[in-house]
Design a protein around this motif. Structure first.
Motif, PDB file in Angstrom:
ATOM      1  N   LEU A 143    -110.413  84.518 -19.023  1.00 48.27           N
ATOM      2  CA  LEU A 143    -110.765  85.871 -18.575  1.00 48.27           C
ATOM      3  C   LEU A 143    -111.128  85.843 -17.090  1.00 48.27           C
ATOM      4  N   ASN A 144    -110.513  86.753 -16.336  1.00 44.20           N
ATOM      5  CA  ASN A 144    -110.764  86.805 -14.893  1.00 44.20           C
ATOM      6  C   ASN A 144    -111.758  87.907 -14.554  1.00 44.20           C
ATOM      7  N   ASP A 145    -112.415  87.712 -13.421  1.00 45.92           N
ATOM      8  CA  ASP A 145    -113.322  88.741 -12.914  1.00 45.92           C
ATOM      9  C   ASP A 145    -112.548  90.066 -12.809  1.00 45.92           C
ATOM     10  N   GLY A 146    -113.090  91.119 -13.375  1.00 46.14           N
ATOM     11  CA  GLY A 146    -112.446  92.429 -13.281  1.00 46.14           C
ATOM     12  C   GLY A 146    -111.518  92.760 -14.446  1.00 46.14           C
ATOM     13  N   ASP A 147    -111.332  91.817 -15.371  1.00 44.59           N
ATOM     14  CA  ASP A 147    -110.420  92.065 -16.502  1.00 44.59           C
ATOM     15  C   ASP A 147    -110.927  93.168 -17.433  1.00 44.59           C
ATOM     16  N   VAL A 148    -109.965  93.933 -17.952  1.00 43.88           N
ATOM     17  CA  VAL A 148    -110.238  94.831 -19.088  1.00 43.88           C
ATOM     18  C   VAL A 148    -109.636  94.136 -20.307  1.00 43.88           C
ATOM     19  N   VAL A 149    -110.483  93.864 -21.289  1.00 45.39           N
ATOM     20  CA  VAL A 149    -110.074  93.049 -22.436  1.00 45.39           C
ATOM     21  C   VAL A 149    -110.120  93.889 -23.706  1.00 45.39           C
ATOM     22  N   LEU A 150    -108.995  93.908 -24.407  1.00 48.37           N
ATOM     23  CA  LEU A 150    -108.938  94.668 -25.664  1.00 48.37           C
ATOM     24  C   LEU A 150    -109.334  93.758 -26.824  1.00 48.37           C
ATOM     25  N   THR A 151    -110.167  94.270 -27.719  1.00 48.78           N
ATOM     26  CA  THR A 151    -110.475  93.524 -28.942  1.00 48.78           C
ATOM     27  C   THR A 151    -110.332  94.443 -30.147  1.00 48.78           C
ATOM     28  N   HIS A 152    -110.244  93.819 -31.313  1.00 50.02           N
ATOM     29  CA  HIS A 152    -109.986  94.566 -32.538  1.00 50.02           C
ATOM     30  C   HIS A 152    -111.000  94.132 -33.588  1.00 50.02           C
ATOM     31  N   CYS A 153    -111.350  95.040 -34.468  1.00 51.44           N
ATOM     32  CA  CYS A 153    -112.320  94.756 -35.531  1.00 51.44           C
ATOM     33  C   CYS A 153    -113.639  94.329 -34.891  1.00 51.44           C
ATOM     34  N   ASN A 154    -114.420  93.521 -35.599  1.00 51.69           N
ATOM     35  CA  ASN A 154    -115.638  92.976 -35.006  1.00 51.69           C
ATOM     36  C   ASN A 154    -115.645  91.478 -35.194  1.00 51.69           C
ATOM     37  N   ALA A 155    -115.506  90.761 -34.089  1.00 58.89           N
ATOM     38  CA  ALA A 155    -115.595  89.302 -34.090  1.00 58.89           C
ATOM     39  C   ALA A 155    -116.750  88.922 -33.178  1.00 58.89           C
ATOM     40  N   GLY A 156    -117.885  89.512 -33.462  1.00 56.97           N
ATOM     41  CA  GLY A 156    -119.064  89.333 -32.613  1.00 56.97           C
ATOM     42  C   GLY A 156    -120.216  88.691 -33.355  1.00 56.97           C
ATOM     43  N   ALA A 157    -121.429  88.907 -32.830  1.00 54.35           N
ATOM     44  CA  ALA A 157    -122.634  88.353 -33.451  1.00 54.35           C
ATOM     45  C   ALA A 157    -122.756  88.830 -34.893  1.00 54.35           C
ATOM     46  N   LEU A 158    -122.302  90.049 -35.157  1.00 51.37           N
ATOM     47  CA  LEU A 158    -122.436  90.613 -36.497  1.00 51.37           C
ATOM     48  C   LEU A 158    -121.524  89.939 -37.517  1.00 51.37           C
ATOM     49  N   ALA A 159    -120.466  89.322 -37.043  1.00 54.10           N
ATOM     50  CA  ALA A 159    -119.488  88.713 -37.955  1.00 54.10           C
ATOM     51  C   ALA A 159    -119.751  87.227 -38.164  1.00 54.10           C
ATOM     52  N   THR A 160    -120.799  86.728 -37.512  1.00 49.28           N
ATOM     53  CA  THR A 160    -121.043  85.272 -37.466  1.00 49.28           C
ATOM     54  C   THR A 160    -122.537  85.001 -37.628  1.00 49.28           C
ATOM     55  N   GLY A 161    -122.915  83.738 -37.437  1.00 50.61           N
ATOM     56  CA  GLY A 161    -124.340  83.425 -37.409  1.00 50.61           C
ATOM     57  C   GLY A 161    -125.004  84.031 -36.175  1.00 50.61           C
ATOM     58  N   GLY A 162    -124.223  84.236 -35.132  1.00 47.37           N
ATOM     59  CA  GLY A 162    -124.708  84.827 -33.882  1.00 47.37           C
ATOM     60  C   GLY A 162    -123.724  84.559 -32.757  1.00 47.37           C
ATOM     61  N   TYR A 163    -123.781  85.344 -31.701  1.00 47.26           N
ATOM     62  CA  TYR A 163    -122.989  85.204 -30.463  1.00 47.26           C
ATOM     63  C   TYR A 163    -121.550  85.694 -30.614  1.00 47.26           C
ATOM     64  N   GLY A 164    -120.883  85.279 -31.680  1.00 44.44           N
ATOM     65  CA  GLY A 164    -119.524  85.788 -31.921  1.00 44.44           C
ATOM     66  C   GLY A 164    -118.439  84.859 -31.433  1.00 44.44           C
ATOM     67  N   THR A 165    -117.225  85.117 -31.902  1.00 44.79           N
ATOM     68  CA  THR A 165    -116.062  84.298 -31.524  1.00 44.79           C
ATOM     69  C   THR A 165    -115.327  84.983 -30.370  1.00 44.79           C
ATOM     70  N   ALA A 166    -114.551  86.043 -30.674  1.00 37.38           N
ATOM     71  CA  ALA A 166    -113.860  86.776 -29.601  1.00 37.38           C
ATOM     72  C   ALA A 166    -114.887  87.370 -28.635  1.00 37.38           C
ATOM     73  N   LEU A 167    -115.929  87.977 -29.187  1.00 37.82           N
ATOM     74  CA  LEU A 167    -116.952  88.551 -28.306  1.00 37.82           C
ATOM     75  C   LEU A 167    -117.766  87.443 -27.637  1.00 37.82           C
ATOM     76  N   GLY A 168    -117.817  86.279 -28.244  1.00 38.97           N
ATOM     77  CA  GLY A 168    -118.478  85.121 -27.634  1.00 38.97           C
ATOM     78  C   GLY A 168    -117.774  84.707 -26.344  1.00 38.97           C
TER      79      GLY A 168
END
Ligand code: MRU
Length: 342
Positions: A143-168
Protein backbone atom coordinates in the motif's frame (compact mmCIF):
# COMPACT_ATOMS: atom_id res chain seq x y z
CA UNK A 1 -13.91 -2.97 22.07
CA UNK A 2 -13.04 -6.65 21.90
CA UNK A 3 -14.49 -9.49 19.84
CA UNK A 4 -14.05 -12.25 22.44
CA UNK A 5 -12.69 -12.71 25.94
CA UNK A 6 -11.91 -15.77 28.05
CA UNK A 7 -12.88 -15.32 31.71
CA UNK A 8 -11.67 -18.62 33.15
CA UNK A 9 -15.12 -20.11 33.59
CA UNK A 10 -17.05 -18.25 30.88
CA UNK A 11 -16.58 -16.50 27.55
CA UNK A 12 -17.69 -12.97 26.70
CA UNK A 13 -18.43 -12.06 23.11
CA UNK A 14 -19.54 -8.93 21.32
CA UNK A 15 -22.93 -9.56 19.67
CA UNK A 16 -22.10 -8.51 16.11
CA UNK A 17 -25.72 -8.81 14.99
CA UNK A 18 -26.55 -5.64 16.90
CA UNK A 19 -23.79 -3.46 15.41
CA UNK A 20 -23.52 -0.65 14.57
CA UNK A 21 -26.53 0.43 16.65
CA UNK A 22 -25.63 -1.21 19.94
CA UNK A 23 -22.38 -2.52 21.42
CA UNK A 24 -23.67 -5.39 23.55
CA UNK A 25 -21.54 -8.10 25.14
CA UNK A 26 -22.89 -11.48 26.25
CA UNK A 27 -21.19 -13.73 28.75
CA UNK A 28 -21.79 -17.45 28.21
CA UNK A 29 -21.03 -20.20 30.66
CA UNK A 30 -22.21 -23.15 28.58
CA UNK A 31 -20.52 -24.30 25.40
CA UNK A 32 -23.82 -24.81 23.56
CA UNK A 33 -24.42 -21.04 23.77
CA UNK A 34 -21.19 -20.58 21.85
CA UNK A 35 -22.28 -23.17 19.29
CA UNK A 36 -25.39 -21.02 18.78
CA UNK A 37 -23.32 -17.82 18.78
CA UNK A 38 -21.42 -19.12 15.74
CA UNK A 39 -24.47 -20.59 14.02
CA UNK A 40 -26.55 -17.44 14.44
CA UNK A 41 -23.72 -15.03 13.63
CA UNK A 42 -23.27 -13.32 16.98
CA UNK A 43 -19.63 -13.97 16.12
CA UNK A 44 -18.44 -14.39 12.55
CA UNK A 45 -15.30 -14.12 10.46
CA UNK A 46 -13.09 -17.15 9.83
CA UNK A 47 -10.43 -16.64 12.54
CA UNK A 48 -12.93 -15.59 15.21
CA UNK A 49 -15.13 -18.62 14.50
CA UNK A 50 -12.09 -20.85 15.14
CA UNK A 51 -11.19 -19.05 18.38
CA UNK A 52 -14.80 -19.22 19.61
CA UNK A 53 -14.92 -22.97 18.98
CA UNK A 54 -11.60 -23.40 20.80
CA UNK A 55 -12.84 -21.49 23.85
CA UNK A 56 -16.19 -23.30 23.64
CA UNK A 57 -14.52 -26.71 23.76
CA UNK A 58 -12.37 -25.60 26.71
CA UNK A 59 -15.58 -24.48 28.43
CA UNK A 60 -17.28 -27.79 27.66
CA UNK A 61 -14.41 -29.59 29.43
CA UNK A 62 -15.16 -27.65 32.61
CA UNK A 63 -18.81 -28.66 32.65
CA UNK A 64 -18.77 -32.26 31.50
CA UNK A 65 -19.01 -34.46 34.56
CA UNK A 66 -17.91 -38.00 33.99
CA UNK A 67 -16.79 -40.94 36.06
CA UNK A 68 -14.39 -42.26 33.44
CA UNK A 69 -11.76 -40.77 31.17
CA UNK A 70 -13.25 -42.61 28.17
CA UNK A 71 -16.71 -41.10 28.73
CA UNK A 72 -15.21 -37.68 29.37
CA UNK A 73 -13.34 -37.79 26.05
CA UNK A 74 -16.50 -39.04 24.28
CA UNK A 75 -18.54 -36.13 25.62
CA UNK A 76 -15.92 -33.63 24.51
CA UNK A 77 -15.75 -35.14 21.04
CA UNK A 78 -19.54 -34.70 20.85
CA UNK A 79 -19.08 -31.02 21.77
CA UNK A 80 -16.45 -30.76 19.01
CA UNK A 81 -18.95 -32.28 16.57
CA UNK A 82 -21.54 -29.65 17.50
CA UNK A 83 -19.08 -26.87 16.69
CA UNK A 84 -18.10 -28.58 13.44
CA UNK A 85 -21.76 -28.58 12.33
CA UNK A 86 -22.23 -24.81 12.69
CA UNK A 87 -20.77 -23.36 9.50
CA UNK A 88 -19.10 -25.35 6.73
CA UNK A 89 -16.88 -22.97 4.78
CA UNK A 90 -14.22 -21.32 6.97
CA UNK A 91 -11.42 -23.83 7.48
CA UNK A 92 -10.19 -22.08 10.65
CA UNK A 93 -13.11 -23.68 12.51
CA UNK A 94 -11.98 -27.19 11.57
CA UNK A 95 -8.31 -26.39 12.17
CA UNK A 96 -9.15 -25.15 15.68
CA UNK A 97 -11.31 -28.19 16.43
CA UNK A 98 -8.58 -30.54 15.31
CA UNK A 99 -6.05 -28.82 17.59
CA UNK A 100 -8.47 -29.16 20.50
CA UNK A 101 -9.13 -32.84 19.69
CA UNK A 102 -5.40 -33.50 19.79
CA UNK A 103 -5.31 -32.17 23.37
CA UNK A 104 -8.37 -34.23 24.32
CA UNK A 105 -6.44 -37.33 23.29
CA UNK A 106 -3.13 -36.22 24.76
CA UNK A 107 -4.36 -35.39 28.29
CA UNK A 108 -3.45 -37.95 30.96
CA UNK A 109 -6.58 -37.50 33.05
CA UNK A 110 -9.65 -35.26 33.27
CA UNK A 111 -7.90 -32.45 35.16
CA UNK A 112 -4.99 -32.56 32.72
CA UNK A 113 -7.31 -32.40 29.67
CA UNK A 114 -9.16 -29.41 31.17
CA UNK A 115 -5.87 -27.59 31.64
CA UNK A 116 -4.53 -28.46 28.21
CA UNK A 117 -7.74 -27.31 26.51
CA UNK A 118 -7.77 -23.97 28.30
CA UNK A 119 -4.13 -23.42 27.37
CA UNK A 120 -4.76 -24.37 23.75
CA UNK A 121 -7.81 -22.08 23.44
CA UNK A 122 -5.79 -19.17 24.79
CA UNK A 123 -2.97 -20.04 22.40
CA UNK A 124 -5.39 -19.98 19.45
CA UNK A 125 -6.47 -16.51 20.52
CA UNK A 126 -3.00 -15.09 21.18
CA UNK A 127 -1.52 -16.64 18.03
CA UNK A 128 -4.26 -15.07 15.93
CA UNK A 129 -3.61 -11.56 17.21
CA UNK A 130 0.13 -12.06 16.67
CA UNK A 131 -0.48 -13.45 13.17
CA UNK A 132 -2.58 -10.44 12.24
CA UNK A 133 0.12 -8.02 13.35
CA UNK A 134 2.68 -9.95 11.26
CA UNK A 135 0.31 -10.04 8.26
CA UNK A 136 0.05 -6.27 8.63
CA UNK A 137 3.83 -5.86 8.59
CA UNK A 138 4.23 -8.29 5.69
CA UNK A 139 1.55 -6.58 3.62
CA UNK A 140 1.95 -2.87 4.31
CA UNK A 141 4.59 -2.51 1.56
CA UNK A 142 1.86 -3.16 -1.02
CA UNK A 143 0.00 0.00 0.00
CA UNK A 144 1.37 3.39 -1.03
CA UNK A 145 0.93 6.75 0.61
CA UNK A 146 -2.29 8.25 -0.77
CA UNK A 147 -3.85 4.94 -1.88
CA UNK A 148 -7.60 4.40 -1.91
CA UNK A 149 -8.09 0.75 -0.97
CA UNK A 150 -11.27 -1.21 -1.57
CA UNK A 151 -12.24 -3.95 0.87
CA UNK A 152 -15.17 -6.32 1.08
CA UNK A 153 -17.06 -7.87 3.99
CA UNK A 154 -15.31 -7.48 7.34
CA UNK A 155 -11.78 -8.81 7.71
CA UNK A 156 -10.96 -6.62 10.67
CA UNK A 157 -10.66 -6.78 14.45
CA UNK A 158 -14.26 -7.96 14.60
CA UNK A 159 -13.55 -11.01 12.45
CA UNK A 160 -10.46 -12.08 14.41
CA UNK A 161 -8.93 -12.09 17.86
CA UNK A 162 -8.03 -8.46 17.14
CA UNK A 163 -6.36 -6.08 14.62
CA UNK A 164 -7.67 -7.91 11.55
CA UNK A 165 -6.22 -9.43 8.40
CA UNK A 166 -7.12 -7.20 5.42
CA UNK A 167 -7.83 -4.31 7.76
CA UNK A 168 -4.64 -5.23 9.65
CA UNK A 169 -2.61 -4.52 6.51
CA UNK A 170 -4.37 -1.16 6.20
CA UNK A 171 -3.82 -0.41 9.90
CA UNK A 172 -0.15 -1.30 9.60
CA UNK A 173 0.35 0.97 6.55
CA UNK A 174 -1.31 3.82 8.45
CA UNK A 175 0.87 3.16 11.52
CA UNK A 176 3.89 3.56 9.19
CA UNK A 177 2.65 7.05 8.39
CA UNK A 178 0.95 6.45 5.03
CA UNK A 179 -2.30 8.19 4.27
CA UNK A 180 -4.77 5.50 3.25
CA UNK A 181 -8.45 5.86 2.48
CA UNK A 182 -10.70 2.83 2.59
CA UNK A 183 -13.70 2.17 0.38
CA UNK A 184 -15.92 -0.47 2.01
CA UNK A 185 -18.41 -2.47 -0.03
CA UNK A 186 -21.62 -2.82 1.95
CA UNK A 187 -21.59 -6.60 1.34
CA UNK A 188 -25.16 -7.61 0.67
CA UNK A 189 -27.01 -9.42 2.00
CA UNK A 190 -25.59 -9.54 5.52
CA UNK A 191 -24.02 -6.08 5.30
CA UNK A 192 -20.77 -6.86 7.10
CA UNK A 193 -19.14 -3.98 5.20
CA UNK A 194 -21.73 -1.38 6.15
CA UNK A 195 -22.40 -2.58 9.67
CA UNK A 196 -19.00 -3.83 10.79
CA UNK A 197 -16.11 -2.60 8.64
CA UNK A 198 -17.44 0.94 8.53
CA UNK A 199 -18.08 0.80 12.28
CA UNK A 200 -14.64 -0.36 13.31
CA UNK A 201 -12.82 2.00 10.93
CA UNK A 202 -14.84 5.06 11.92
CA UNK A 203 -14.14 4.15 15.54
CA UNK A 204 -10.39 4.07 14.83
CA UNK A 205 -10.48 7.35 12.92
CA UNK A 206 -9.51 5.69 9.61
CA UNK A 207 -11.18 7.47 6.68
CA UNK A 208 -13.78 5.13 5.22
CA UNK A 209 -16.30 5.60 2.43
CA UNK A 210 -19.21 3.19 2.19
CA UNK A 211 -20.40 2.11 -1.27
CA UNK A 212 -22.94 -0.46 -2.38
CA UNK A 213 -21.47 -3.57 -4.00
CA UNK A 214 -22.71 -2.54 -7.44
CA UNK A 215 -20.71 0.71 -7.31
CA UNK A 216 -17.33 -1.00 -7.16
CA UNK A 217 -16.89 -1.28 -10.95
CA UNK A 218 -17.63 2.42 -11.38
CA UNK A 219 -15.00 3.41 -8.83
CA UNK A 220 -12.45 1.10 -10.41
CA UNK A 221 -13.10 2.30 -13.97
CA UNK A 222 -12.89 5.95 -12.95
CA UNK A 223 -9.51 5.41 -11.30
CA UNK A 224 -10.55 6.02 -7.70
CA UNK A 225 -9.63 2.57 -6.38
CA UNK A 226 -5.89 1.81 -6.44
CA UNK A 227 -5.79 -1.54 -4.63
CA UNK A 228 -8.22 -4.20 -3.45
CA UNK A 229 -7.59 -6.18 -0.27
CA UNK A 230 -9.85 -8.82 1.25
CA UNK A 231 -9.67 -11.62 3.82
CA UNK A 232 -10.34 -15.30 3.24
CA UNK A 233 -12.33 -18.17 4.69
CA UNK A 234 -10.32 -20.91 3.03
CA UNK A 235 -7.35 -20.96 0.68
CA UNK A 236 -6.83 -24.21 -1.17
CA UNK A 237 -3.58 -25.88 -2.25
CA UNK A 238 -3.56 -24.23 -5.69
CA UNK A 239 -4.04 -20.72 -4.25
CA UNK A 240 -7.78 -20.37 -4.91
CA UNK A 241 -9.52 -18.22 -2.30
CA UNK A 242 -12.98 -18.79 -0.89
CA UNK A 243 -14.30 -15.63 0.73
CA UNK A 244 -17.50 -13.63 1.19
CA UNK A 245 -19.93 -13.62 -1.71
CA UNK A 246 -19.01 -10.83 -4.08
CA UNK A 247 -15.25 -11.27 -3.70
CA UNK A 248 -15.02 -13.11 -7.03
CA UNK A 249 -16.87 -10.31 -8.81
CA UNK A 250 -14.43 -7.76 -7.37
CA UNK A 251 -11.46 -9.86 -8.49
CA UNK A 252 -12.74 -9.97 -12.08
CA UNK A 253 -13.32 -6.23 -12.05
CA UNK A 254 -9.87 -5.61 -10.60
CA UNK A 255 -8.29 -7.77 -13.29
CA UNK A 256 -10.16 -5.89 -16.03
CA UNK A 257 -8.91 -2.57 -14.63
CA UNK A 258 -5.38 -3.81 -13.83
CA UNK A 259 -5.82 -3.07 -10.14
CA UNK A 260 -3.78 -5.33 -7.82
CA UNK A 261 -6.01 -7.70 -5.85
CA UNK A 262 -4.57 -8.90 -2.51
CA UNK A 263 -5.76 -11.48 -0.01
CA UNK A 264 -4.63 -11.30 3.63
CA UNK A 265 -5.04 -14.35 5.86
CA UNK A 266 -3.27 -16.27 8.63
CA UNK A 267 -1.85 -19.71 7.78
CA UNK A 268 -4.74 -21.18 9.79
CA UNK A 269 -6.87 -20.25 6.76
CA UNK A 270 -4.70 -22.33 4.40
CA UNK A 271 -6.16 -25.71 3.51
CA UNK A 272 -3.49 -27.73 1.70
CA UNK A 273 -5.63 -30.88 1.89
CA UNK A 274 -8.15 -29.42 -0.55
CA UNK A 275 -6.78 -29.15 -4.06
CA UNK A 276 -8.93 -26.38 -5.57
CA UNK A 277 -11.56 -23.89 -4.52
CA UNK A 278 -14.19 -25.79 -6.49
CA UNK A 279 -14.09 -28.55 -3.87
CA UNK A 280 -15.02 -26.25 -0.96
CA UNK A 281 -18.54 -26.42 0.48
CA UNK A 282 -20.20 -23.05 0.07
CA UNK A 283 -22.63 -22.27 2.88
CA UNK A 284 -26.11 -21.46 1.60
CA UNK A 285 -27.93 -19.31 4.13
CA UNK A 286 -31.61 -18.55 4.79
CA UNK A 287 -33.59 -16.69 2.13
CA UNK A 288 -34.85 -14.02 4.53
CA UNK A 289 -31.39 -12.43 4.52
CA UNK A 290 -32.09 -11.54 0.88
CA UNK A 291 -35.84 -10.99 1.09
CA UNK A 292 -35.56 -8.51 3.97
CA UNK A 293 -33.45 -5.49 4.79
CA UNK A 294 -33.73 -5.21 8.54
CA UNK A 295 -37.42 -5.72 9.32
CA UNK A 296 -38.57 -4.61 5.90
CA UNK A 297 -39.51 -7.17 3.29
CA UNK A 298 -38.13 -6.06 -0.09
CA UNK A 299 -39.07 -9.06 -2.26
CA UNK A 300 -42.53 -10.41 -3.05
CA UNK A 301 -43.84 -13.67 -1.61
CA UNK A 302 -43.46 -16.49 -4.11
CA UNK A 303 -40.13 -15.40 -5.65
CA UNK A 304 -37.31 -17.98 -5.62
CA UNK A 305 -34.22 -16.78 -3.77
CA UNK A 306 -30.65 -18.08 -3.56
CA UNK A 307 -28.23 -17.01 -0.84
CA UNK A 308 -24.73 -18.50 -1.14
CA UNK A 309 -22.65 -16.82 1.58
CA UNK A 310 -19.27 -17.30 -0.12
CA UNK A 311 -17.72 -17.56 -3.57
CA UNK A 312 -14.43 -18.72 -5.03
CA UNK A 313 -11.80 -16.41 -6.47
CA UNK A 314 -9.38 -18.28 -8.73
CA UNK A 315 -5.69 -17.90 -7.92
CA UNK A 316 -5.05 -16.30 -11.33
CA UNK A 317 -6.97 -13.18 -10.24
CA UNK A 318 -4.83 -12.69 -7.13
CA UNK A 319 -1.60 -10.65 -7.13
CA UNK A 320 -0.46 -11.91 -3.73
CA UNK A 321 -1.65 -13.77 -0.66
CA UNK A 322 -0.26 -12.08 2.45
CA UNK A 323 0.17 -14.45 5.39
CA UNK A 324 1.92 -14.37 8.75
CA UNK A 325 4.54 -16.76 7.34
CA UNK A 326 5.36 -14.63 4.33
CA UNK A 327 3.85 -13.43 1.09
CA UNK A 328 2.84 -15.75 -1.73
CA UNK A 329 3.29 -13.69 -4.88
CA UNK A 330 1.62 -15.07 -7.98
CA UNK A 331 -0.31 -17.81 -6.14
CA UNK A 332 -1.51 -19.22 -9.48
CA UNK A 333 2.07 -20.23 -10.24
CA UNK A 334 3.25 -21.02 -6.73
CA UNK A 335 0.31 -22.50 -4.80
CA UNK A 336 0.47 -22.33 -1.01
CA UNK A 337 2.87 -25.15 -0.13
CA UNK A 338 5.90 -22.90 0.30
CA UNK A 339 4.16 -20.59 2.80
CA UNK A 340 3.34 -23.59 4.97
CA UNK A 341 6.95 -24.81 5.01
CA UNK A 342 8.33 -21.46 6.22
O1 MRU B 1 -20.16 -14.84 6.94
P1 MRU B 1 -19.00 -14.21 7.65
O2 MRU B 1 -19.29 -12.82 8.13
O3 MRU B 1 -18.43 -15.11 8.71
O4 MRU B 1 -17.90 -14.08 6.52
C1 MRU B 1 -16.67 -13.48 6.82
C2 MRU B 1 -15.79 -13.33 5.64
O5 MRU B 1 -16.09 -13.77 4.55
C3 MRU B 1 -14.45 -12.68 5.88
O6 MRU B 1 -14.05 -11.96 4.76
C4 MRU B 1 -13.42 -13.78 6.15
O7 MRU B 1 -13.86 -14.61 7.17
C5 MRU B 1 -12.11 -13.23 6.51
S1 MRU B 1 -12.12 -12.55 8.13
C6 MRU B 1 -10.55 -12.18 8.62
Amino acid sequence: MFSIKWNGDSVTILDQRLLPGEEVYHTYRHFSDLVDAIRYMEVRGAPLIGITAGMGIALAAQHVISDSLVNFRDELIKACDQFAATRPTAVNLFAAISRMKKKINEGRDIADIRQLLEKEALALYAEDIEANKTIGKNGSRFLNDGDVVLTHCNAGALATGGYGTALGVIRSAIEEGKKIQVYACETRPYLQGARLTAWELVRDGIPVTLITDSMSGHFMRTGVIKKVIVGADRITANGDVVNKIGTYTLSVLAREHKIPFYVAAPVSTLDPATKTGDEVTIEERGVDEVAYIGDKQIAPEGVFIRNPAFDMTPARNIAAIITDKGVIENPAGNGIAKALKQ
